[in-house]
Design an enzyme around this catalytic site. Structure first.
Site, PDB file in Angstrom:
ATOM      1  N   TRP A  10       0.648  -0.967   0.041  1.00 13.06           N
ATOM      2  CA  TRP A  10       0.044  -0.313  -0.333  1.00 13.06           C
ATOM      3  C   TRP A  10       0.656   1.331   0.004  1.00 13.06           C
ATOM      4  O   TRP A  10       0.136   2.182   0.055  1.00 13.06           O
ATOM      5  CB  TRP A  10      -1.165  -0.080   1.430  1.00 13.06           C
ATOM      6  CG  TRP A  10      -1.866  -0.623   0.684  1.00 13.06           C
ATOM      7  CD1 TRP A  10      -2.374  -1.864   0.112  1.00 13.06           C
ATOM      8  CD2 TRP A  10      -3.017  -0.663   2.045  1.00 13.06           C
ATOM      9  NE1 TRP A  10      -3.264  -2.730   0.057  1.00 13.06           N
ATOM     10  CE2 TRP A  10      -4.290  -1.521   1.333  1.00 13.06           C
ATOM     11  CE3 TRP A  10      -3.694  -0.829   3.389  1.00 13.06           C
ATOM     12  CZ2 TRP A  10      -5.456  -2.942   2.193  1.00 13.06           C
ATOM     13  CZ3 TRP A  10      -4.432  -0.953   3.774  1.00 13.06           C
ATOM     14  CH2 TRP A  10      -5.977  -2.599   3.191  1.00 13.06           C
ATOM     15  N   GLU A  99      11.602   2.172  -3.816  1.00 13.96           N
ATOM     16  CA  GLU A  99      11.916   3.099  -3.873  1.00 13.96           C
ATOM     17  C   GLU A  99      12.194   3.707  -2.577  1.00 13.96           C
ATOM     18  O   GLU A  99      12.930   5.101  -2.579  1.00 13.96           O
ATOM     19  CB  GLU A  99      10.119   3.794  -3.745  1.00 13.96           C
ATOM     20  CG  GLU A  99       9.160   3.477  -4.671  1.00 13.96           C
ATOM     21  CD  GLU A  99       7.773   3.659  -4.767  1.00 13.96           C
ATOM     22  OE1 GLU A  99       7.604   2.796  -3.466  1.00 13.96           O
ATOM     23  OE2 GLU A  99       7.067   2.939  -5.804  1.00 13.96           O
ATOM     24  N   GLU A 167      11.073  -6.301  -9.103  1.00 14.88           N
ATOM     25  CA  GLU A 167       9.984  -5.533  -9.493  1.00 14.88           C
ATOM     26  C   GLU A 167      11.387  -4.039  -9.919  1.00 14.88           C
ATOM     27  O   GLU A 167      11.636  -3.884 -10.306  1.00 14.88           O
ATOM     28  CB  GLU A 167       9.939  -5.000  -8.018  1.00 14.88           C
ATOM     29  CG  GLU A 167       8.999  -5.688  -7.889  1.00 14.88           C
ATOM     30  CD  GLU A 167       8.271  -4.343  -6.335  1.00 14.88           C
ATOM     31  OE1 GLU A 167       7.098  -4.446  -6.448  1.00 14.88           O
ATOM     32  OE2 GLU A 167       8.671  -3.702  -6.036  1.00 14.88           O
ATOM     33  N   GLY A 234       0.820  -2.851  -6.537  1.00 15.34           N
ATOM     34  CA  GLY A 234       1.144  -1.569  -6.068  1.00 15.34           C
ATOM     35  C   GLY A 234      -0.550  -1.373  -5.691  1.00 15.34           C
ATOM     36  O   GLY A 234      -1.409  -1.205  -5.142  1.00 15.34           O
ATOM     37  N   GLY A 235      -0.638   0.105  -6.995  1.00 13.08           N
ATOM     38  CA  GLY A 235      -1.843   0.561  -7.679  1.00 13.08           C
ATOM     39  C   GLY A 235      -2.834  -0.522  -7.230  1.00 13.08           C
ATOM     40  O   GLY A 235      -4.043  -0.640  -6.239  1.00 13.08           O
TER      41      GLY A 235
HETATM   42  P1  13P Z   1       2.476  -1.143  -8.827  1.00 17.07           P
HETATM   43  O1  13P Z   1       1.668  -2.113  -8.638  1.00 17.07           O
HETATM   44  O2  13P Z   1       1.591   0.177  -8.943  1.00 17.07           O
HETATM   45  O3  13P Z   1       3.394  -0.749 -10.442  1.00 17.07           O
HETATM   46  O4  13P Z   1       3.195  -0.300  -7.431  1.00 17.07           O
HETATM   47  C1  13P Z   1       4.806  -1.982  -7.544  1.00 17.07           C
HETATM   48  C2  13P Z   1       5.021  -1.904  -6.960  1.00 17.07           C
HETATM   49  O5  13P Z   1       5.780  -0.897  -6.797  1.00 17.07           O
HETATM   50  C3  13P Z   1       5.005  -2.824  -5.503  1.00 17.07           C
HETATM   51  O6  13P Z   1       5.865  -3.219  -4.249  1.00 17.07           O
END
Ligand code: 13P
Length: 250
Positions: A10, A99, A167, A234-235
């Site tokens: 999240w 990140e 990722e 993620g999203g």
């Molecule tokens: P998204 O699914 O928003 O691209 O993010 C992936 C993520 O960083 C999951 O840790």
């Protein structure tokens, strides 16, 4: 068939109220067949962990932290120890999300300390690896990922106590997913690296998740691959219906 791992990150979204509302909508969608085919993990923000723990436990959803400090208690303003995470009911910890690497300067040797500390606390580290677009275009994706694995897992024998999340940075939050072929071939490469670092074939036991713009529309193709043991979303994990649809696609 081994259960596929469906994990939601999240990030810095959702208040405590939002998190509980998500569970109100999501838990009733976790029907028996889904729970037999998937292991569900949610990684909300630290401020939500305590309020979500009991309901996640009852629903059979594992709770993950998005980060941790590798040390014991001490004068580390703003940090969270593993003892605190264990106490609150966390079972998994994301380590080295791109990140954290890019925005907070976390380096492989610090991430290695975290992996070891998470294991020592009896929790499951989910070590995140992945190349940037520039690295992929320079044909360096394999070299980058191998270095992240070797350094992140230094002095750690990989086995079923940990997970890897591949990722690719260029696919995170961009709407661009790696093609199934790209994801499969990188997962095969990661598996080879794990085999070479493991003993007694235990490298086979490490689940490798794919993350990067996973949505209900592309999840079935990714999850159909034997090499892709699950997804880190993620999203789309912020929306209970989308997250449930991804789990249902297993
Ligand atoms: P998204 O699914 O928003 O691209 O993010 C992936 C993520 O960083 C999951 O840790």
């Amino acid at each position: 068939m081994k259960r596929k791992i469906i994990a939601g990150n999240w990030k810095m979204y959702k208040t405590m109220t939002d998190g509980l509302a998500f569970l109100d909508a999501f838990v009733p969608r976790c029907h028996r067949e889904m729970m037999e085919k998937c292991s569900l993990i949610l990684a909300p923000n630290f401020t939500l962990l305590a309020s979500m723990a009991a309901r996640c436990r009852e629903a059979g959803i594992a709770l993950a932290a998005q980060n941790c400090h590798p040390g014991g208690e001490g004068a580390y303003t703003g940090e969270t120890s593993l003892a605190m995470l264990v106490d609150v009911g966390v079972s998994h910890v994301l380590v080295g999300h791109s990140e954290r690497r890019a925005l907070f300067g976390e380096q492989d040797n610090f991430l290695n300390q975290k992996v070891k500390a998470v294991l020592a606390a009896g929790l499951v580290p989910i070590l995140c690896v992945g190349e940037t677009l520039a690295q992929r275009e320079a044909d360096a994706a394999g070299t980058v990922v191998e270095k992240q694995l070797r350094q992140g897992l230094d002095e750690v024998v990989p086995d079923g106590r940990l997970m890897i999340a591949y990722e690719p940075v260029w696919a995170i939050g961009t709407g661009k997913t790696a093609t199934v072929d790209d994801a499969r071939s990188m997962h095969q490469f990661i598996r080879q690296c794990l085999r070479s670092l493991a003993v007694d074939g235990k490298g086979e036991d490490v689940p490798i998740l794919y993350g990067g713009s996973v949505k209900p529309a592309n999840a079935p193709g990714l999850l159909a691959e034997d090499e892709i043991n699950g997804v880190l979303v993620g999203g789309a994990s912020l929306n209970p219906e989308d997250f449930a649809r991804i789990a249902e696609s297993v």
